[in-house]
Each structure stands twice: as structure tokens, then as C-alpha cells.
Design an enzyme around this catalytic site. Sequence first.
Site, PDB file in Angstrom:
ATOM      1  CD  GLU A  49      -4.113  22.151  -4.930  1.00 13.33           C
ATOM      2  OE1 GLU A  49      -4.481  21.293  -4.133  1.00 13.33           O
ATOM      3  OE2 GLU A  49      -3.154  21.984  -5.729  1.00 13.33           O
ATOM      4  N   GLY A  72       0.774  -1.233   0.000  1.00 15.86           N
ATOM      5  CA  GLY A  72       0.000   0.000   0.000  1.00 15.86           C
ATOM      6  C   GLY A  72       0.808   1.286   0.000  1.00 15.86           C
ATOM      7  CB  SER A  73       0.168   4.469  -0.423  1.00 16.24           C
ATOM      8  OG  SER A  73      -1.202   4.613  -0.076  1.00 16.24           O
ATOM      9  CG  HIS A 121     -40.311   8.608 -14.632  1.00 14.55           C
ATOM     10  ND1 HIS A 121     -39.566   9.763 -14.738  1.00 14.55           N
ATOM     11  CD2 HIS A 121     -41.553   8.986 -14.224  1.00 14.55           C
ATOM     12  CE1 HIS A 121     -40.333  10.788 -14.423  1.00 14.55           C
ATOM     13  NE2 HIS A 121     -41.544  10.353 -14.100  1.00 14.55           N
TER      14      HIS A 121
HETATM   15  P1  FAD Z   1      -3.359  -0.749   1.797  1.00 12.21           P
HETATM   16  O1  FAD Z   1      -4.804  -0.696   1.968  1.00 12.21           O
HETATM   17  O2  FAD Z   1      -2.557   0.433   2.192  1.00 12.21           O
HETATM   18  O3  FAD Z   1      -2.865  -2.015   2.626  1.00 12.21           O
HETATM   19  C1  FAD Z   1      -1.522  -2.322   2.789  1.00 12.21           C
HETATM   20  C2  FAD Z   1      -1.375  -3.250   3.984  1.00 12.21           C
HETATM   21  O4  FAD Z   1      -0.053  -3.760   4.007  1.00 12.21           O
HETATM   22  C3  FAD Z   1      -1.596  -2.566   5.334  1.00 12.21           C
HETATM   23  O5  FAD Z   1      -2.486  -3.322   6.104  1.00 12.21           O
HETATM   24  C4  FAD Z   1      -0.203  -2.557   5.961  1.00 12.21           C
HETATM   25  O6  FAD Z   1      -0.228  -2.653   7.382  1.00 12.21           O
HETATM   26  C5  FAD Z   1       0.404  -3.814   5.352  1.00 12.21           C
HETATM   27  N1  FAD Z   1       1.864  -3.807   5.312  1.00 12.21           N
HETATM   28  C6  FAD Z   1       2.671  -2.861   4.777  1.00 12.21           C
HETATM   29  N2  FAD Z   1       3.972  -3.236   4.879  1.00 12.21           N
HETATM   30  C7  FAD Z   1       3.954  -4.444   5.495  1.00 12.21           C
HETATM   31  C8  FAD Z   1       4.983  -5.353   5.864  1.00 12.21           C
HETATM   32  N3  FAD Z   1       6.275  -5.118   5.605  1.00 12.21           N
HETATM   33  N4  FAD Z   1       4.626  -6.494   6.487  1.00 12.21           N
HETATM   34  C9  FAD Z   1       3.311  -6.756   6.741  1.00 12.21           C
HETATM   35  N5  FAD Z   1       2.318  -5.965   6.402  1.00 12.21           N
HETATM   36  C10 FAD Z   1       2.625  -4.821   5.771  1.00 12.21           C
HETATM   37  N6  FAD Z   1      -9.860   4.630  -2.142  1.00 12.21           N
HETATM   38  C11 FAD Z   1     -11.053   4.429  -2.748  1.00 12.21           C
HETATM   39  O7  FAD Z   1     -11.104   3.741  -3.765  1.00 12.21           O
HETATM   40  N7  FAD Z   1     -12.202   4.978  -2.247  1.00 12.21           N
HETATM   41  C12 FAD Z   1     -12.208   5.751  -1.146  1.00 12.21           C
HETATM   42  O8  FAD Z   1     -13.264   6.228  -0.721  1.00 12.21           O
HETATM   43  C13 FAD Z   1     -10.975   5.997  -0.492  1.00 12.21           C
HETATM   44  N8  FAD Z   1     -10.933   6.770   0.610  1.00 12.21           N
HETATM   45  C14 FAD Z   1      -9.740   6.963   1.240  1.00 12.21           C
HETATM   46  C15 FAD Z   1      -9.715   7.784   2.356  1.00 12.21           C
HETATM   47  C16 FAD Z   1      -8.527   8.022   3.014  1.00 12.21           C
HETATM   48  C17 FAD Z   1      -8.515   8.907   4.230  1.00 12.21           C
HETATM   49  C18 FAD Z   1      -7.326   7.399   2.555  1.00 12.21           C
HETATM   50  C19 FAD Z   1      -6.035   7.616   3.280  1.00 12.21           C
HETATM   51  C20 FAD Z   1      -7.332   6.586   1.436  1.00 12.21           C
HETATM   52  C21 FAD Z   1      -8.543   6.374   0.759  1.00 12.21           C
HETATM   53  N9  FAD Z   1      -8.609   5.584  -0.392  1.00 12.21           N
HETATM   54  C22 FAD Z   1      -9.806   5.400  -1.028  1.00 12.21           C
HETATM   55  C23 FAD Z   1      -7.413   4.939  -0.952  1.00 12.21           C
HETATM   56  C24 FAD Z   1      -7.374   3.451  -0.541  1.00 12.21           C
HETATM   57  O9  FAD Z   1      -7.381   3.370   0.869  1.00 12.21           O
HETATM   58  C25 FAD Z   1      -6.143   2.782  -1.111  1.00 12.21           C
HETATM   59  O10 FAD Z   1      -6.091   2.967  -2.511  1.00 12.21           O
HETATM   60  C26 FAD Z   1      -6.165   1.280  -0.821  1.00 12.21           C
HETATM   61  O11 FAD Z   1      -6.234   1.034   0.557  1.00 12.21           O
HETATM   62  C27 FAD Z   1      -4.933   0.598  -1.407  1.00 12.21           C
HETATM   63  O12 FAD Z   1      -4.988  -0.763  -1.126  1.00 12.21           O
HETATM   64  P2  FAD Z   1      -3.674  -1.634  -0.995  1.00 12.21           P
HETATM   65  O13 FAD Z   1      -4.151  -3.028  -0.741  1.00 12.21           O
HETATM   66  O14 FAD Z   1      -2.768  -1.395  -2.125  1.00 12.21           O
HETATM   67  O15 FAD Z   1      -2.914  -1.085   0.305  1.00 12.21           O
HETATM   68  P1  NAI Z   2      -4.410  14.119  -3.923  1.00  9.24           P
HETATM   69  O1  NAI Z   2      -3.322  13.746  -4.832  1.00  9.24           O
HETATM   70  O2  NAI Z   2      -5.799  13.756  -4.256  1.00  9.24           O
HETATM   71  O3  NAI Z   2      -4.404  15.690  -3.686  1.00  9.24           O
HETATM   72  C1  NAI Z   2      -3.295  16.348  -3.167  1.00  9.24           C
HETATM   73  C2  NAI Z   2      -3.442  17.821  -3.470  1.00  9.24           C
HETATM   74  O4  NAI Z   2      -2.432  18.517  -2.771  1.00  9.24           O
HETATM   75  C3  NAI Z   2      -3.276  18.144  -4.945  1.00  9.24           C
HETATM   76  O5  NAI Z   2      -4.319  18.992  -5.342  1.00  9.24           O
HETATM   77  C4  NAI Z   2      -1.921  18.816  -5.010  1.00  9.24           C
HETATM   78  O6  NAI Z   2      -1.824  19.765  -6.048  1.00  9.24           O
HETATM   79  C5  NAI Z   2      -1.861  19.483  -3.653  1.00  9.24           C
HETATM   80  N1  NAI Z   2      -0.526  19.775  -3.156  1.00  9.24           N
HETATM   81  C6  NAI Z   2       0.608  19.049  -3.305  1.00  9.24           C
HETATM   82  N2  NAI Z   2       1.634  19.650  -2.668  1.00  9.24           N
HETATM   83  C7  NAI Z   2       1.135  20.765  -2.097  1.00  9.24           C
HETATM   84  C8  NAI Z   2       1.692  21.798  -1.293  1.00  9.24           C
HETATM   85  N3  NAI Z   2       2.967  21.778  -0.939  1.00  9.24           N
HETATM   86  N4  NAI Z   2       0.891  22.802  -0.886  1.00  9.24           N
HETATM   87  C9  NAI Z   2      -0.434  22.820  -1.238  1.00  9.24           C
HETATM   88  N5  NAI Z   2      -1.006  21.872  -1.994  1.00  9.24           N
HETATM   89  C10 NAI Z   2      -0.240  20.857  -2.406  1.00  9.24           C
HETATM   90  O7  NAI Z   2      -3.978  13.523  -2.504  1.00  9.24           O
HETATM   91  P2  NAI Z   2      -4.773  13.321  -1.155  1.00  9.24           P
HETATM   92  O8  NAI Z   2      -5.980  14.174  -1.093  1.00  9.24           O
HETATM   93  O9  NAI Z   2      -3.755  13.401  -0.088  1.00  9.24           O
HETATM   94  O10 NAI Z   2      -5.248  11.824  -1.286  1.00  9.24           O
HETATM   95  C11 NAI Z   2      -4.292  10.797  -1.552  1.00  9.24           C
HETATM   96  C12 NAI Z   2      -4.886   9.728  -2.389  1.00  9.24           C
HETATM   97  O11 NAI Z   2      -5.729   8.892  -1.614  1.00  9.24           O
HETATM   98  C13 NAI Z   2      -5.795  10.213  -3.509  1.00  9.24           C
HETATM   99  O12 NAI Z   2      -5.070  10.648  -4.622  1.00  9.24           O
HETATM  100  C14 NAI Z   2      -6.584   8.993  -3.810  1.00  9.24           C
HETATM  101  O13 NAI Z   2      -5.818   8.143  -4.624  1.00  9.24           O
HETATM  102  C15 NAI Z   2      -6.753   8.367  -2.433  1.00  9.24           C
HETATM  103  N6  NAI Z   2      -8.071   8.739  -1.885  1.00  9.24           N
HETATM  104  C16 NAI Z   2      -9.199   8.404  -2.578  1.00  9.24           C
HETATM  105  C17 NAI Z   2     -10.434   8.753  -2.119  1.00  9.24           C
HETATM  106  C18 NAI Z   2     -11.624   8.415  -2.926  1.00  9.24           C
HETATM  107  O14 NAI Z   2     -11.510   7.622  -3.853  1.00  9.24           O
HETATM  108  N7  NAI Z   2     -12.799   8.956  -2.626  1.00  9.24           N
HETATM  109  C19 NAI Z   2     -10.622   9.459  -0.854  1.00  9.24           C
HETATM  110  C20 NAI Z   2      -9.368   9.795  -0.219  1.00  9.24           C
HETATM  111  C21 NAI Z   2      -8.166   9.416  -0.714  1.00  9.24           C
END
Ligand code: FAD
Ligand code: NAI
Length: 466
Positions: free
Chosen positions: A203, A144-145, A445
Site C-alpha cells: 500500500e 460506470g467505471s 435481546h
Molecule cells: P456500472 O455498474 O459500471 O455499469 C455501467 C454499465 O454501462 C456496464 O454494464 C457497461 O457495459 C455499460 N456501458 C459502458 N459504456 C457503454 C456504452 N458506450 N454503450 C453501452 N453500454 C455501456 N459497490 C458496492 O456498493 N458494494 C460492493 O460490495 C461492491 N463491490 C465491488 C466489487 C468489485 C470487485 C468491484 C469492481 C466493484 C464493486 N463495487 C461495489 C462498486 C460497484 O460495482 C459500482 O459502484 C457500481 O457498479 C456502479 O454502478 P454504475 O451503474 O454507475 O456503473
Molecule cells: P480503493 O480506492 O478502495 O483503494 C485503492 C488503494 O490503492 C488505496 O489505498 C490507495 O492508496 C492505494 N494505491 C493507489 N496507488 C497505489 C500504488 N501505486 N501502489 C500501492 N498502492 C496504491 O480502490 P479499489 O480497492 O481498487 O476499489 C475501487 C472502488 O470500487 C472502491 O473505492 C469502491 O468505490 C468500489 N468497491 C466497493 C466495494 C464495497 O463497497 N464493498 C468493494 C469493492 C470495490
Amino acid sequence: MSYDLAVIGSGPGGYVCAIRAAQLGLKVAVVEKDETLGGTCLNVGCIPSKALLHTSEMFEMAGHDFAEFGIKINKPKLDLPGMMSHKRSVVDANTSGVEFLFKKNKIDTVRGHGKVAGPGAISVTADDGKQTTVAAKAIVIATGSEWTPLPGVEVDEDRIVSSTGALSLPSVPKRLVVVGAGVIGLELGSVWRRLGSEVTVVEFLDRILPGIDGETARQSQRLFGKQGITFKLASKVTSVKTSGKALKVAVEPAAGGEGEELAADVVLVAIGRRPFTGGLGLAEAGVAMDERGRVVVDAHYRTNVDGLYALGDVIHGPMLAHKAEDEGVAVAEILAGQAGHVNYDVIPNVVYTAPEIASVGKTEEELKDKGIAYKTGKYPFSANARARALRIKDGFVKVLADATTDRVLGVHIVGPYAGELIAEASVLMEFAGAAEDLARTCHAHPTLSEAVKEAALAAWFKPIHL
Ligand code: FAD
Ligand code: NAI
């Protein structure tokens, strides 16, 4: 312990990969360092944020909108601990759901930090320091990230928070400054504004939501502005001083010039996320990474090291849960000898604000850049009967179709339940459908989906109800 497949990480990418592989007959283990399964998405991402978005929206409706529907109530009182406990119960139900699915599919969970320890081997260090080795024919990195830090601003998850801290604030901050007008900034900024914060979003670019269709983003910004969110575009935060009661946020024009200082009680840093590969042993294993720290994979999710695969946020592509899930299925199918595949041209993107913003396919900017001739069909929700019943006056559906073939190339929606409405556009595009196909499909509808049909009618020929 010896397996056909060992997955490092139990987020939506890792756990879906594990389940599908087990369903296809593979013996599977998942290594997870955190206490609960489900990764970022279930624990501190998609799921808790959507729980808070829903409850805060209900709170705002009860306080501001009910009277317009002929419902008189006293001013609602916020019970923030109650809201947080709802959020926790939703998270718990989902994470224990994954645990249940692992048991059902006979997947072993190995708790601890995983590290690639050589061909077909993962060394796992548990919290108590105990080490085990998991051997597997194939290893999938699904780690993940993590949030990207902002130079000069130290996140303490108390007053200067990442999304994780912003999902659990103990009280409503009077003034919230959000750095980054991306998805997290707008979703969590919306939550706290509805609960009573004055929200200012700073932003760097001169627009919000980079990557989203320009007209759609402009319309959304106008609506967020009307709701009370203040935007400072083309600006950057250079420091946050924590001395005293209020935080002092230094903001400068992105292009340089005279700055200003904003007072805040909480600052949310949401400037993007970066791949998480800490302590995984990838460099030692010789795994190729790109300039953004992502694991490089080929079309079959293979890294350059034999038997080592990667998917989800840790590789290329949008950082979205459903993208990670689909890659999980594809990798499992590939490992089981099938033809796993993800269509990156049809990955919907939803921002769960009010109104919601949803899109799939190409934006107008992308079509212009590529020199593709297209036609546009647009339909406002103000003309849709069901939207009127919901007192929705803003937003639209926009269908972009190839000027010659009528094939739908992109659909952009800002409006009620946009995240649900986009699904039919995704199905249509997956089957390479035309605007006429959508326009001739009978829609119930009165529904909001009729606005999607009318936009398709507008792209193909003419809308009826406009
Ligand atoms: P992750 O979900 O990050 O999972 C990675 C896992 O790997 C974690 O459990 C971590 O503990 C584990 N891990 C890492 N390194 C190790 C290691 N060395 N050993 C063992 N375990 C490890 N996406 C959407 O599509 N819709 C949304 O509404 C949405 N809302 C979001 C809101 C927020 C606040 C955030 C932060 C993200 C959101 N995202 C959303 C993005 C979404 O969460 C990620 O795209 C998604 O979780 C990625 O899945 P992944 O399986 O790649 O990794
Ligand atoms: P983002 O990439 O969506 O937005 C980051 C914003 O910060 C951009 O507009 C960018 O131009 C701006 N930025 C970058 N550096 C900056 C600086 N120094 N000062 C001011 N602005 C700056 O990233 P965000 O919102 O952190 O979310 C991360 C990721 O998580 C998303 O890109 C998405 O992939 C995932 N996510 C998805 C959701 C969904 O699907 N509904 C909800 C939340 C997260």
C-alpha cells in the site's frame, strides 16, 4: 425508435433509473454493450465478490472454527470449480432478474455500444457492426467505471490480474501480492487467503482503507494481520517481471530509498477505479468533464448539454452501487417532474471482510478537521451476549455525536454483520436523530444490534453492560 428516456449502461445506476422512470409512466430504453445486464456490480463486482467471500468464509470456518463450537469434522476439501459455479449461479440469477424487471416494466433493451450522436440521439453499434439510432427526449449516461492501470505493470488477467481476473482464478495461488490496501485488495485478498494463499498487500499510504475512520482502519489492520495477511505500507510497486515461473515484484518505499523484490504467483492490481467514458462521443458533444475524467453534473444531474444527464460511478461521489441506485431514482423522479434528491451525508460504506467494516457519516478525522466538537460512545463486541455465542471477541461500535446537540454525526463498526447493523444508524441519521434517540429505542435481546444501542448509550450518557 423514440423514447422519453434512453439510458446508456445497465449497471445499478442505469437499470434502477430505467425501472423507476418506467414506473412513473415514461417510455424507456436501455443501451447496453455487454451480453448480460447489471453492469460491473452484478457481473464482475459486488455480487460475485460477495458470493466468493461467503463461500471462502464457510470454508475457513469448517477448517478452523467448527471444533471450538463442539463440531468435529474431517479437514474440509476445497472444490474451487464448485465454488466458482455457485458464484456463477448467483450472478446469473441477478442478471436475469434485471432482464425480468425490464420486461415487467416494458423497458426496451438495445444491445450494442452507445454513442451520443447529437441532441436527443444515441447511435448504437451492435457486435456485428449493425448500427441503429435511438431517439429520446432525455439521455442518461450511466456507463460506470473501470480499474485504474498501474504504470509499469501490465495486467494480462492471467497472472497479473485486475479484480475481474481475481474473481475467476482457476487455482489457488501459493503467493498472492495485492497492490492497494483498499476495498478490493482487502476483500479479494481475504478470499484467496482463506482458500490457502500467502497474501502480501503493498500500500502506497501509511495506512489501509483511506477514507475510513482512522481507529477503525487500525483495528481492522490488526485483525487482518492476525489472520495472516502481511502489509507493506508506505510502499509502492514499480514493476512486475513475468519471466520464469514466479513473478518478481519490485517494491520500493513510497518516499524513495532502497527497494526489495517479492516473489509471487499472482499479482492483483487494485489501486482504484476511474470513470468509463470510452467511445461515448462526449468530447464531440461538448460535455464538460473534470480533471479526474468524471462527467460534471449540477444538483439535478444535468450535464452542460441540454437533455443529457449522468449518474453513478461516472460522476462525482463514492463509487458505490447503492449511491448509483439512489441517483438513478432521483434522476427518474426529476425527469418525471418530481423533486429527486440524494443525501450525500448519509451513504453507508461497507467492506465485506471478516470482520466486516461499516461506516456512515463523518469520521473522527473529518470532525477534527472541521473543528466540530463531538463526543464518542464506544462499545466492544466482546461485551455483547450474542457475539459471545458466535465466539466473536473482536471489534466495536463507535458512535460520534455532536457535543452540544447530541445529533449523531457518524457511526463506525468493525465486527460481525457490520454491514447489516449500519442500516439503523443510516435511518437515524437520515432523520437527524440524536444518540439519545437510538439509546432509548428498544432493541431485541440477544442481538448484535444491542452493541449499537450500547454505543449510543455511551455517547449520550453511560452504557449499561460495560
Ligand atoms: P456500472 O455498474 O459500471 O455499469 C455501467 C454499465 O454501462 C456496464 O454494464 C457497461 O457495459 C455499460 N456501458 C459502458 N459504456 C457503454 C456504452 N458506450 N454503450 C453501452 N453500454 C455501456 N459497490 C458496492 O456498493 N458494494 C460492493 O460490495 C461492491 N463491490 C465491488 C466489487 C468489485 C470487485 C468491484 C469492481 C466493484 C464493486 N463495487 C461495489 C462498486 C460497484 O460495482 C459500482 O459502484 C457500481 O457498479 C456502479 O454502478 P454504475 O451503474 O454507475 O456503473
Ligand atoms: P480503493 O480506492 O478502495 O483503494 C485503492 C488503494 O490503492 C488505496 O489505498 C490507495 O492508496 C492505494 N494505491 C493507489 N496507488 C497505489 C500504488 N501505486 N501502489 C500501492 N498502492 C496504491 O480502490 P479499489 O480497492 O481498487 O476499489 C475501487 C472502488 O470500487 C472502491 O473505492 C469502491 O468505490 C468500489 N468497491 C466497493 C466495494 C464495497 O463497497 N464493498 C468493494 C469493492 C470495490
